[in-house]
Design an enzyme around this catalytic site. Structure first.
Site, short mmCIF file in Angstrom:
data_model
loop_
_atom_site.label_atom_id
_atom_site.label_comp_id
_atom_site.label_asym_id
_atom_site.label_seq_id
_atom_site.Cartn_x
_atom_site.Cartn_y
_atom_site.Cartn_z
N GLY A 127 46.67 98.63 -109.35
CA GLY A 127 46.50 99.60 -108.41
C GLY A 127 45.78 100.98 -108.63
O GLY A 127 45.73 101.27 -109.72
N CYS B 49 49.06 95.73 -115.14
CA CYS B 49 48.36 97.05 -115.23
C CYS B 49 49.28 97.90 -114.34
O CYS B 49 50.29 98.52 -114.83
CB CYS B 49 46.90 96.88 -114.48
SG CYS B 49 45.98 98.36 -114.85
N TYR B 50 48.97 98.60 -113.27
CA TYR B 50 49.67 99.35 -112.64
C TYR B 50 51.15 98.91 -112.50
O TYR B 50 52.11 99.46 -112.29
CB TYR B 50 49.10 100.10 -111.00
CG TYR B 50 50.01 101.03 -110.45
CD1 TYR B 50 49.90 102.22 -110.87
CD2 TYR B 50 50.92 100.52 -109.53
CE1 TYR B 50 50.74 103.20 -109.98
CE2 TYR B 50 51.80 101.48 -108.82
CZ TYR B 50 51.60 102.75 -109.14
OH TYR B 50 52.59 103.56 -108.43
N HIS C 192 44.20 92.62 -116.97
CA HIS C 192 44.08 91.71 -115.58
C HIS C 192 43.90 90.19 -115.94
O HIS C 192 42.81 90.08 -116.14
CB HIS C 192 43.04 92.28 -114.68
CG HIS C 192 43.30 93.56 -114.23
ND1 HIS C 192 44.04 93.72 -112.84
CD2 HIS C 192 42.85 94.90 -114.58
CE1 HIS C 192 44.17 95.01 -112.58
NE2 HIS C 192 43.31 95.56 -113.63
N GLU D 226 43.78 87.88 -113.81
CA GLU D 226 43.40 87.19 -112.82
C GLU D 226 41.80 87.33 -112.64
O GLU D 226 41.26 86.37 -112.05
CB GLU D 226 43.89 87.74 -111.68
CG GLU D 226 43.50 89.08 -111.16
CD GLU D 226 44.41 90.10 -111.80
OE1 GLU D 226 45.23 89.81 -112.79
OE2 GLU D 226 44.56 91.27 -111.64
N SER E 152 30.74 76.05 -84.96
CA SER E 152 29.40 76.69 -85.59
C SER E 152 28.86 75.60 -86.31
O SER E 152 27.61 75.91 -86.75
CB SER E 152 29.70 77.83 -86.06
OG SER E 152 30.31 77.68 -87.30
N GLY E 153 29.39 74.45 -87.10
CA GLY E 153 28.56 73.72 -87.94
C GLY E 153 29.08 74.42 -89.38
O GLY E 153 28.84 73.72 -90.29
N GLY E 154 29.68 75.73 -89.61
CA GLY E 154 30.11 76.05 -90.53
C GLY E 154 31.53 75.42 -91.06
O GLY E 154 31.98 74.75 -90.22
N ASP F 165 34.43 76.55 -91.79
CA ASP F 165 35.84 76.96 -91.16
C ASP F 165 36.09 76.26 -89.81
O ASP F 165 37.11 75.82 -89.65
CB ASP F 165 35.83 78.57 -91.28
CG ASP F 165 35.59 79.01 -92.54
OD1 ASP F 165 35.60 78.27 -93.75
OD2 ASP F 165 35.16 80.35 -92.73
N SER F 166 34.86 76.59 -89.17
CA SER F 166 35.30 76.17 -87.33
C SER F 166 35.09 74.46 -87.52
O SER F 166 36.17 73.88 -86.81
CB SER F 166 33.92 76.51 -86.68
OG SER F 166 32.67 76.35 -86.84
N SER F 167 34.49 73.96 -88.43
CA SER F 167 34.33 72.44 -88.63
C SER F 167 35.79 72.03 -89.22
O SER F 167 36.42 70.91 -88.33
CB SER F 167 33.58 71.87 -89.69
OG SER F 167 32.35 72.34 -89.19
N LYS G 38 39.16 80.04 -99.07
CA LYS G 38 37.87 79.25 -98.57
C LYS G 38 38.01 77.99 -99.42
O LYS G 38 37.78 76.80 -98.95
CB LYS G 38 36.80 79.93 -99.03
CG LYS G 38 35.54 79.28 -98.62
CD LYS G 38 35.25 79.79 -97.11
CE LYS G 38 33.95 79.10 -96.50
NZ LYS G 38 33.65 79.64 -95.35
#
Ligand code: XMP
Length: 523
Positions: A63, A90-91, A180, A182, A233-235, A237-239, A379
């Site tokens: 942070g 780190c922090y 870090h 990550e 939408s065809g994307g 996520d919505s699919s 995602k």
């Protein structure tokens, strides 16, 4: 704040967020190890929350604050009394030292930013299999440093600017790293996380198969026998959201696919065909090209275009949804990164660069409740779930496509003519990328038609046609991006094909702007 309901069925890791830019990456590294984790801002992690969440391990993120400053953020002391492994980054490392009886000092020439090399001091389970050739590359970003270790801690690795690069109290399984693990620039970071979750005894019970079954049960419990509508939408996520909800409640789900006339070549037919014919979903194909293109006529200001499309989209969706009697729920493909509450130190809202297109505000207006079955997922997990649900690979791996569609790839006035030319050029470009096996290396690629016509010569004749720009970027999340370094052979072959195959274009350029300063789209 409540832990997510899914959490209750899995072993859980808690990430206490102190506002680092890269906290989400910690969660992604853990999810890759099939460990369920949630990110919660430090000021919401109360002793009651800890008791309810009952983590099997805790990570304290980095942070921007300084532990030396009065009022700087702290986790509750109870974190250290849970009897579970704790990793401070780190922090998080400095806060841990300070709270457990060590000392942190400011600067005095020990600040490190960027690449550093750490070397081992003593064996530690966290560092098992970690060091290559007795040193390892890490990414540092710190001004303050630990000056005195807390009782029980010893040094296990050092770097030139951080004598306490890795420290631990192995008895209590408290680990503290100054760098870090990550980020991409700590190449062996995943090994460190694997060792940490192993020390905490995680079995890796977070799989997409398990998620699918639980999500289906949860959707059934939430929806009952009510009807659900979804803007497809065809994307990705919505699919995936639609496929999952369909699995849970079948014909109670109706999807509305709004065709605004700004889609790519054959896109509407492909999306509607796949969902309606192959997956047996009930899909309304809202053919509203005339409406959208009519209202966009003569408009060239980017924000005005976006606002018109956003407003019409909501009107159109509402019109079709009203025809579905008894609809009580609206499905949305909200993802975990949209849900995580960010810790803000500056307070003020960030500047609007572009007003994004979405269906926000619709649920209240229409009196609908939300079904958001992807709220716990990143995602890449949504893609894995899509595969699990049987969506084809080429569909799951598609590049993102913006809600306003080709409108923002056609700077200036939009005409049907220009859209047709753009569709063809884009299709040739994407075909080239697929043929050369580059599609999956690129985060997003598309053609844009520029609002200029230039003179050319084809055969013996003069041409006066449009110029197009090709864009291809690599990115992790669309927030920053680099242009993709195509070979000159690829570029010249593609330019030749576009000019030969697409009437209306006589000049092709390749856009080599990164983001920032450019944005990915043209408007
Ligand atoms: P920019 O152009 O802002 O784009 O660098 C970043 C990413 O966001 C996508 N994008 C949108 N997606 N509605 C969307 O659903 C929008 O209005 C929108 N505008 C940009 C863009 O394609 C890129 O992936």
């Amino acid at each position: 704040m409540e832990p997510s309901p899914v959490a209750r069925h899995h072993e859980r890791l808690l990430i206490v967020d102190f506002g680092s830019q890269v906290t989400q990456l910690i969660a992604r590294r853990l999810r890759e190890l099939q460990v369920y984790c949630e990110i919660h801002p430090f000021n919401q992690v109360t002793p009651d929350f800890l008791a309810e969440f009952a983590p099997k391990a805790v990570i304290l993120s980095g942070g921007p604050a300084s532990v030396i400053d009065e009022g700087s953020p702290r986790p509750p002391e109870e974190v250290f009394a849970l009897g579970v492994p704790v990793l401070g980054i780190c922090y998080g490392q400095q806060v841990m030292m300070q709270m457990l009886g060590g000392e942190v000092l400011r600067g005095d020439g020990t600040a490190e930013f960027g690449r550093a090399w750490v070397t081992p001091a003593e064996r530690l389970d966290l560092l098992e299999g970690w060091f290559g050739e007795n040193r390892e590359q890490v990414w540092m970003s710190h001004g303050d440093h630990v000056a005195k270790l807390a009782p029980g801690f010893r040094v296990f690795a050092t770097s030139p600017g951080a004598p306490f690069a890795v420290t631990a109290d192995p008895e209590r399984h408290f680990y503290a790293v100054q760098f870090h693990p990550e980020v991409h620039h700590t190449p062996k970071g995943p090994t460190l996380y694997r060792n940490f979750v192993r020390a905490a005894g995680f079995s890796g019970d977070w799989t997409m198969g398990a998620y699918r079954e639980e999500a289906v049960q949860k959707i059934r419990a939430q929806v009952g026998d009510a009807k659900v509508i979804c803007a497809l939408s065809g994307g990705v996520d919505s699919s995936v959201a639609a496929a999952l909800i369909h699995e849970a409640v079948g014909d109670q789900l109706t999807c509305v696919f709004v065709d605004h006339g700004l889609l790519r070549l054959n896109e509407a037919e492909e999306v509607v065909g796949m969902f309606r014919d192959h997956m047996n979903l009930s899909v309304i194909h809202a053919q509203e090209q005339e409406l959208f293109l009519g209202e966009l006529e003569g408009v060239s200001d980017p924000e005005t275009k976006r606002k018109i499309i956003g407003r019409l989209f909501i009107d159109v969706f509402q019109k079709y949804a009203d025809q579905i009697e008894g609809a009580a729920f609206l499905a949305q493909g909200t993802l975990y990164p949209d849900v995580i509450e960010s810790v803000s130190f500056s307070g003020g809202p960030s500047v609007t660069i572009k007003s994004h297109h979405n269906v926000g505000g619709l649920p209240e207006k229409m009196g609908l409740k939300l079904v958001e079955p992807l709220r716990e997922l990143f995602k890449d997990e949504v893609r894995a779930l899509g595969r699990e649900l049987g969506l084809p690979d080429h569909f799951i791996g598609r590049h993102p496509f913006p809600g306003p569609g080709l409108a923002i790839r056609c700077p200036g006035e939009i005409t049907r003519d220009k859209l047709d030319i753009l569709r063809k050029a884009d299709a040739v470009y994407i075909d080239q990328i697929r043929k050369h096996g580059l599609y999956d290396e690129i985060w997003q690629a598309f053609a844009a038609i520029l609002p200029v016509r230039t003179v050319g010569v084809m055969g013996d004749g003069r041409t006066y046609d449009y110029a197009c720009a090709l864009r291809a970027v690599t990115s992790v999340d669309g927030m920053t991006a680099d242009y993709y370094p195509f070979s000159h052979d690829f570029l010249s072959e593609t330019a030749t094909r576009i000019i030969n195959e697409v009437r209306g274009i006589n000049r092709v350029t390749y856009d080599i702007t990164s983001k920032p300063p450019g944005t990915i789209e043209y408007e």
